[in-house]
Design an enzyme around this catalytic site. Structure first.
Site, short mmCIF file in Angstrom:
data_model
loop_
_atom_site.label_atom_id
_atom_site.label_comp_id
_atom_site.label_asym_id
_atom_site.label_seq_id
_atom_site.Cartn_x
_atom_site.Cartn_y
_atom_site.Cartn_z
N LYS A 73 0.86 -1.19 0.00
CA LYS A 73 0.00 0.00 0.00
C LYS A 73 0.89 1.23 0.00
O LYS A 73 1.83 1.35 0.79
CB LYS A 73 -0.89 0.02 1.24
CG LYS A 73 -1.64 1.34 1.37
CD LYS A 73 -2.76 1.26 2.35
CE LYS A 73 -2.32 1.55 3.76
NZ LYS A 73 -3.46 1.86 4.65
C1 R5P Z 1 -2.13 4.45 8.03
O1 R5P Z 1 -1.03 4.02 8.32
C2 R5P Z 1 -3.25 3.61 8.10
O2 R5P Z 1 -2.74 2.33 7.91
C3 R5P Z 1 -4.41 3.79 7.13
O3 R5P Z 1 -4.97 2.55 6.95
C4 R5P Z 1 -4.06 4.32 5.77
O4 R5P Z 1 -3.45 5.55 5.85
C5 R5P Z 1 -5.28 4.37 4.85
O5 R5P Z 1 -6.24 5.21 5.31
P1 R5P Z 1 -6.53 6.64 4.68
O6 R5P Z 1 -7.21 6.37 3.36
O7 R5P Z 1 -7.41 7.32 5.66
O8 R5P Z 1 -5.21 7.32 4.47
#
Ligand code: R5P
Length: 275
Positions: free
Chosen positions: A173
């Site tokens: 990710k």
């Molecule tokens: C951050 O480390 C978290 O793992 C979140 O899952 C990630 O940032 C994704 O969430 P968002 O779309 O709110 O950034």
């Protein structure tokens, strides 16, 4: 990949189209009661029919999802720091592989902080987790966390994603950036994008999703831009339409308008069994 690994992986990335809509609700592990995620169950429940999988910690899993739920679980297993502590990169592995197995998870997620003070430690965490995952057939999602001092450009994100893939992560990710196709090109495993902080306009979320998919992302692991939206169900449906149905930005925006009018009430359930 062996049978268990392939089976679990197919619950995260669809074998039909190679795409994924993952709902991220793990923010509390270092941010505490994040806005609109104060009571996770309240946030999660209405969205479950529209997600392919959900990313969360074991604490929220145990308290906010019924054990009879069929939604594939992506368990965050790194942490040990907080937003008011002195270094967010100082993470460790916070959940044993045995507990992850007991929780019947489909994937394990861990952050790496490339270029930070604790780069080595977090990359070693990833390598250790990959070994544990391989032992029991559980795929690993590496999250490329970006410190305040880092630039979210293709060079940095490409470096972090490549290293994650080289160390054995099965999916990575990261954040969308200019020249994103370079990040994709250099990463040997599927890449999904985080949404990041809530964007001002809904159309920006759709554009972000569309551009990422167009440039090779396998899907989203999105949180705040879904559940901090005024219309979370309409938003996740619109994002899903881009990821799984190749909707254009305009088509997704039209769907969003329609769904908002419906008032997030009438639901066309996609994954009834998730509930
Ligand atoms: C951050 O480390 C978290 O793992 C979140 O899952 C990630 O940032 C994704 O969430 P968002 O779309 O709110 O950034």
């Amino acid at each position: 990949m062996d049978w268990g690994m392939t089976n679990r992986f197919s619950r995260i990335i669809s074998p039909e189209n190679g795409r994924c809509v993952m709902l991220a609700v793990d923010h509390g592990y270092f941010l505490g009661p994040t806005e609109k995620l104060e009571v996770p169950q309240r946030t999660i429940e209405p969205l479950l029919p529209y997600v392919d999988s959900i990313m969360l910690t074991r604490g929220v899993l145990r308290t906010s999802l019924p054990p009879i739920s069929h939604v594939p679980i992506v368990l965050r297993v790194s942490g040990g720091t907080s937003i008011i502590g002195d270094d967010l990169s100082n993470e460790t592995i916070t959940t044993s592989i045995e507990d992850a197995l007991r929780l019947n998870v489909s994937c394990l997620a861990l952050s790496i902080f490339v270029g930070s003070k604790h780069e080595h430690q977090t990359l070693a965490n990833l390598a250790t987790l990959v070994d544990s995952g391989e032992r029991y057939g559980i795929p690993i999602l590496a999250v490329t966390a970006v410190g305040k001092e880092m630039v979210r450009d293709a060079r940095y994100l490409g470096l972090a994603c490549r290293i994650a893939g080289e160390l054995g992560a099965h999916v990575v990710k990261t954040y969308y950036c200019e020249n994103f196709e370079k990040v994709i090109e250099g990463c040997p495993v599927p890449v999904i994008i985080a949404g990041g902080k809530k964007l001002e306009k809904d159309i920006d979320v759709l554009e972000l999703t569309f551009n990422a998919i167009k440039e090779g992302a396998s899907g989203v692991d999105m949180g705040r831009n879904i559940w901090q939206s005024e219309h979370p169900i309409a938003m996740i449906k619109a994002v899903r339409s881009i990821v799984h149905e190749n909707f254009s930005i305009k088509e997704a925006a039209d769907l969003l308008v329609t769904e908002k009018k419906i008032g997030d009430r009438k639901t066309v359930v996609v994954n009834q069994k998730n509930i």
